[in-house]
Design a protein around this motif. Structure first.
Motif, mmCIF file in Angstrom:
data_model
loop_
_atom_site.group_PDB
_atom_site.id
_atom_site.type_symbol
_atom_site.label_atom_id
_atom_site.label_comp_id
_atom_site.label_asym_id
_atom_site.label_seq_id
_atom_site.Cartn_x
_atom_site.Cartn_y
_atom_site.Cartn_z
ATOM 1 N N MET A 1 12.066 12.628 56.800
ATOM 2 C CA MET A 1 11.852 12.358 55.378
ATOM 3 C C MET A 1 10.358 12.283 55.087
ATOM 4 S SD MET A 1 14.149 9.551 53.372
ATOM 5 C CE MET A 1 12.862 8.394 53.003
ATOM 6 N N SER A 2 9.923 12.898 53.963
ATOM 7 C CA SER A 2 8.496 12.866 53.683
ATOM 8 C C SER A 2 8.078 11.477 53.186
ATOM 9 C CB SER A 2 8.142 13.934 52.652
ATOM 10 O OG SER A 2 8.761 13.606 51.437
ATOM 11 N N ALA A 3 6.789 11.206 53.373
ATOM 12 C CA ALA A 3 6.282 9.872 53.008
ATOM 13 C C ALA A 3 6.355 9.681 51.499
ATOM 14 C CB ALA A 3 4.840 9.754 53.482
ATOM 15 N N PRO A 4 6.668 8.486 51.053
ATOM 16 C CA PRO A 4 6.617 8.230 49.606
ATOM 17 C C PRO A 4 5.181 8.356 49.099
ATOM 18 C CG PRO A 4 6.988 6.195 50.827
ATOM 19 C CD PRO A 4 7.060 7.308 51.827
ATOM 20 N N HIS A 5 5.057 8.625 47.798
ATOM 21 C CA HIS A 5 3.746 8.950 47.229
ATOM 22 C C HIS A 5 3.358 7.893 46.194
ATOM 23 C CE1 HIS A 5 1.230 12.075 44.765
ATOM 24 N NE2 HIS A 5 0.464 11.260 45.461
ATOM 25 N N ALA A 6 2.229 7.221 46.437
ATOM 26 C CA ALA A 6 1.735 6.217 45.471
ATOM 27 C C ALA A 6 0.588 6.803 44.669
ATOM 28 C CB ALA A 6 1.276 4.968 46.209
ATOM 29 N N LEU A 7 0.631 6.597 43.358
ATOM 30 C CA LEU A 7 -0.461 7.004 42.472
ATOM 31 C C LEU A 7 -1.228 5.744 42.107
ATOM 32 C CD1 LEU A 7 1.815 9.073 40.052
ATOM 33 C CD2 LEU A 7 0.489 9.989 41.984
ATOM 34 N N ILE A 8 -2.554 5.806 42.205
ATOM 35 C CA ILE A 8 -3.371 4.628 41.853
ATOM 36 C C ILE A 8 -4.367 5.034 40.783
ATOM 37 C CG2 ILE A 8 -5.030 2.918 42.696
ATOM 38 C CD1 ILE A 8 -3.723 3.058 45.427
ATOM 39 N N ALA A 9 -4.391 4.312 39.672
ATOM 40 C CA ALA A 9 -5.405 4.547 38.636
ATOM 41 C C ALA A 9 -6.541 3.570 38.872
ATOM 42 C CB ALA A 9 -4.794 4.320 37.259
ATOM 43 N N GLY A 10 -7.744 4.103 39.174
ATOM 44 C CA GLY A 10 -8.914 3.250 39.394
ATOM 45 C C GLY A 10 -9.343 3.233 40.852
ATOM 46 N N GLY A 11 -10.602 3.580 41.065
ATOM 47 C CA GLY A 11 -11.146 3.611 42.438
ATOM 48 C C GLY A 11 -12.221 2.555 42.637
ATOM 49 N N GLY A 12 -12.013 1.359 42.043
ATOM 50 C CA GLY A 12 -12.906 0.226 42.303
ATOM 51 C C GLY A 12 -12.480 -0.469 43.589
ATOM 52 N N VAL A 13 -12.957 -1.690 43.774
ATOM 53 C CA VAL A 13 -12.613 -2.437 44.996
ATOM 54 C C VAL A 13 -11.092 -2.566 45.117
ATOM 55 C CG1 VAL A 13 -12.759 -4.707 46.112
ATOM 56 C CG2 VAL A 13 -14.784 -3.722 45.031
ATOM 57 N N GLY A 14 -10.430 -2.917 44.020
ATOM 58 C CA GLY A 14 -8.976 -3.109 44.059
ATOM 59 C C GLY A 14 -8.237 -1.825 44.391
ATOM 60 N N GLY A 15 -8.595 -0.732 43.718
ATOM 61 C CA GLY A 15 -7.902 0.540 43.918
ATOM 62 C C GLY A 15 -8.083 1.064 45.335
ATOM 63 N N LEU A 16 -9.311 0.974 45.856
ATOM 64 C CA LEU A 16 -9.554 1.506 47.214
ATOM 65 C C LEU A 16 -8.851 0.650 48.271
ATOM 66 C CD1 LEU A 16 -13.304 2.627 47.047
ATOM 67 C CD2 LEU A 16 -11.248 4.004 46.745
ATOM 68 N N CYS A 17 -8.873 -0.683 48.077
ATOM 69 C CA CYS A 17 -8.166 -1.540 49.051
ATOM 70 C C CYS A 17 -6.659 -1.294 48.979
ATOM 71 C CB CYS A 17 -8.478 -3.017 48.799
ATOM 72 S SG CYS A 17 -10.162 -3.457 49.246
ATOM 73 N N ALA A 18 -6.152 -1.093 47.773
ATOM 74 C CA ALA A 18 -4.714 -0.809 47.636
ATOM 75 C C ALA A 18 -4.381 0.504 48.347
ATOM 76 C CB ALA A 18 -4.331 -0.738 46.165
ATOM 77 N N ALA A 19 -5.254 1.503 48.192
ATOM 78 C CA ALA A 19 -5.013 2.793 48.849
ATOM 79 C C ALA A 19 -4.941 2.604 50.368
ATOM 80 C CB ALA A 19 -6.134 3.774 48.489
ATOM 81 N N LEU A 20 -5.865 1.814 50.908
ATOM 82 C CA LEU A 20 -5.887 1.600 52.362
ATOM 83 C C LEU A 20 -4.631 0.850 52.826
ATOM 84 C CD1 LEU A 20 -9.672 0.820 52.601
ATOM 85 C CD2 LEU A 20 -8.486 2.610 53.900
ATOM 86 N N CYS A 21 -4.234 -0.165 52.067
ATOM 87 C CA CYS A 21 -3.055 -0.942 52.477
ATOM 88 C C CYS A 21 -1.783 -0.104 52.350
ATOM 89 C CB CYS A 21 -2.955 -2.221 51.641
ATOM 90 S SG CYS A 21 -4.286 -3.371 52.009
ATOM 91 N N LEU A 22 -1.716 0.747 51.331
ATOM 92 C CA LEU A 22 -0.516 1.579 51.164
ATOM 93 C C LEU A 22 -0.470 2.685 52.213
ATOM 94 C CD1 LEU A 22 -0.233 1.726 47.269
ATOM 95 C CD2 LEU A 22 1.243 0.519 48.881
ATOM 96 N N ALA A 23 -1.626 3.236 52.559
ATOM 97 C CA ALA A 23 -1.647 4.262 53.617
ATOM 98 C C ALA A 23 -1.139 3.659 54.921
ATOM 99 C CB ALA A 23 -3.061 4.815 53.780
ATOM 100 N N ARG A 24 -1.554 2.426 55.178
ATOM 101 C CA ARG A 24 -1.083 1.770 56.393
ATOM 102 C C ARG A 24 0.396 1.423 56.336
ATOM 103 N NH1 ARG A 24 -6.118 0.078 59.452
ATOM 104 N NH2 ARG A 24 -7.192 1.920 58.692
ATOM 105 N N ALA A 25 0.916 1.338 55.134
ATOM 106 C CA ALA A 25 2.351 1.053 54.980
ATOM 107 C C ALA A 25 3.168 2.349 55.002
ATOM 108 C CB ALA A 25 2.592 0.293 53.682
ATOM 109 N N GLY A 26 2.522 3.481 55.288
ATOM 110 C CA GLY A 26 3.254 4.739 55.439
ATOM 111 C C GLY A 26 3.324 5.586 54.183
ATOM 112 N N PHE A 27 2.514 5.266 53.172
ATOM 113 C CA PHE A 27 2.523 6.043 51.924
ATOM 114 C C PHE A 27 1.471 7.150 51.951
ATOM 115 C CE2 PHE A 27 5.140 2.746 50.434
ATOM 116 C CZ PHE A 27 5.626 3.059 49.175
#
Ligand SMILES: Cc1cc2nc3c(=O)[nH]c(=O)nc-3n(C[C@H](O)[C@H](O)[C@H](O)COP(=O)(O)OP(=O)(O)OC[C@H]3O[C@@H](n4cnc5c(N)ncnc54)[C@H](O)[C@@H]3O)c2cc1C
Length: 409
Positions: A1-27
């Motif tokens: 099964m392909s990885a689920p896809h998260a869309l994030i609006a905003g590349g500030g501290v919050g957006g980049l940290c969310a991207a890193l945490c979601l990538a580690r969660a398999g997204f």
């Protein structure tokens, strides 16, 4: 099964940290940032242990530490004569709370995050791409993106609104009905000053907090002590100039007059700064909800707060960890986003309200200010410090359930 896809609006501290945490969660993660580049800008930032523990969990802390500084203490001083009201020792921060308390340049944090993101194949960052709208359905989310005059679309399994104080996602969710951020009647004047131009007593490896009449002053060294970060907060009107709303130039003569009765070393510090930038400070009541279906808010978009506990970025970082943990545990997106909100809303709301309260205490005048100073002095640094345990303690955040967001089955 392909990885689920998260869309994030905003590349500030919050957006980049969310991207890193979601990538580690398999997204698989797509970040959309309206600015043309992920800029490494800004002034100083205090990063408390509750945040640094999380940066450590995804490898950004090691990138930040060489350019950051560990303060020995927070020193609270009286504006009129510079007397020390209380000193809160921070040297044992790591032992006490499980992670370091750091003073960092925001640009260094942003750079550490950008480098960490660059090492994650699962994350794509689109710059010059502003979220213009979205629709959330039972099977996914569709978003509209504006790149100049061109409008494109993208789809994903969830949308995270990490788009800051004036969040479009929050407005469209109508989550802020009646509680949208409002100007607090205070502005923050920020400057960086070369340490060689600053009086010796203002160069200590500490965070200094001066309390005065309807104003306070915070300063601390950055980048190995080469520069001093200065933030002067005053009560004043603010007329929005939409061109440079966030950081308009500030006239030093205004501060000179405003701080005329302060101790000479404080005035000398202010006089040494040549380039003042003025930030209007916004405040908001806690939102009743951060999520709707497959859409969730994060960081300033979810909980705009005054900076008087130095927690805005730290709370965004905590959000990111909790989001990654929730979506890593449960691939039912709506349920996982509800779990994220349940894990975060009460704590972040408390921090919002405490930040507001702290600001009121800082700006007391007359007998109330005297009573405050006597109480702070009588309590003493160690007891004052213990009042922050609930906030800084990284141990509960480092709990496996929160940080180790392994893939869901
Ligand atoms: C004077 C001052 C001092 C502070 N000191 C501290 C401190 O010491 N410690 C601390 O922890 N916090 C501090 N803060 C708070 C901290 O700066 C913020 O809380 C933090 O930066 C919030 O991060 P964020 O990612 O949620 O939002 P932001 O940093 O605002 O990032 C939002 C991003 O979204 C982008 N964006 C907006 N709309 C769109 C759109 N439609 N589409 C695409 N992208 C979009 C923006 O360009 C931006 O890059 C301070 C704040 C101030 C004002």
């Amino acid at each position: 099964m392909s990885a689920p896809h998260a869309l994030i609006a905003g590349g500030g501290v919050g957006g980049l940290c969310a991207a890193l945490c979601l990538a580690r969660a398999g997204f698989r993660v797509s970040v959309y940032e309206q600015a043309k580049a992920l800029e490494e800008i800004g002034a100083g930032l205090q990063l408390s242990p509750n945040a640094s523990a999380i940066l450590r969990s995804f490898g950004a802390l090691d990138r930040l530490i060489p350019s950051s500084l560990v303060p020995r203490a927070v020193r609270i001083r009286r504006a009129r004569d510079g007397a020390t009201v209380a000193t809160l020792p921070l040297e044992d921060a790591e032992k006490r709370w499980g992670a370091p308390y750091l003073l960092a340049h925001r640009a260094d944090l942003q750079r550490a995050l950008i480098e960490t993101v660059a090492g994650e194949e699962a994350i794509t960052v689109h710059t010059g791409a502003a979220l213009a709208g979205f629709a959330s359905g039972a099977d996914g989310v569709a978003i509209a993106i504006k790149r100049g005059a061109i409008r494109t679309e993208a789809t994903g399994d969830c949308l995270i609104g990490a788009d800051g104080l004036r969040s479009l996602v929050r407005q469209r969710l109508a989550a802020d009905r009646g509680v949208s951020p409002r100007f607090s009647g205070r502005t923050a004047w920020r400057a960086l000053v070369e340490a060689s131009r600053v009086p010796a007593e203002m160069r200590r490896e500490e965070t200094s907090l001066w309390l005065g009449k309807r104003a306070h002053l915070v300063h601390y060294p950055l980048r190995g002590g080469a520069v001093v970060n200065v933030v002067a907060i005053v009560e004043e009107d603010f007329r929005a100039n939409s061109e440079n709303f966030w950081s308009s130039p500030g006239d030093p003569a205004y501060l000179e007059a405003r701080f005329a009765r302060w101790r000479e070393s404080a005035r000398d510090l202010l006089a040494a700064a040549s380039d003042w930038r003025k930030w209007p400070l916004f405040d908001a009541d806690p939102l009743p909800s951060w999520t709707a279906g497959r859409v969730a808010l994060l960081g300033d978009a979810a909980h705009p707060m005054l900076p008087f506990l130095a927690q805005g970025a730290a709370q965004a970082i905590e959000d990111a960890a909790a989001l990654g943990a929730a979506l890593g545990r449960d691939r039912n997106i709506e349920r996982a986003l509800a779990a994220y909100q349940a894990a975060r809303l009460a704590r972040a709301s408390r921090v919002q309200l405490e930040s507001r309260r702290q600001g009121k205490i800082y700006h007391l005048t007359g007998p109330a200010a005297l009573a405050r100073d006597l109480a702070l002095h009588a309590l003493g640094g160690a007891r004052l410090l213990s009042r922050y345990d609930w906030l800084y303690d990284a141990h509960p955040l480092c709990d496996a359930a929160v940080l180790k967001s392994g893939s869901a089955e």
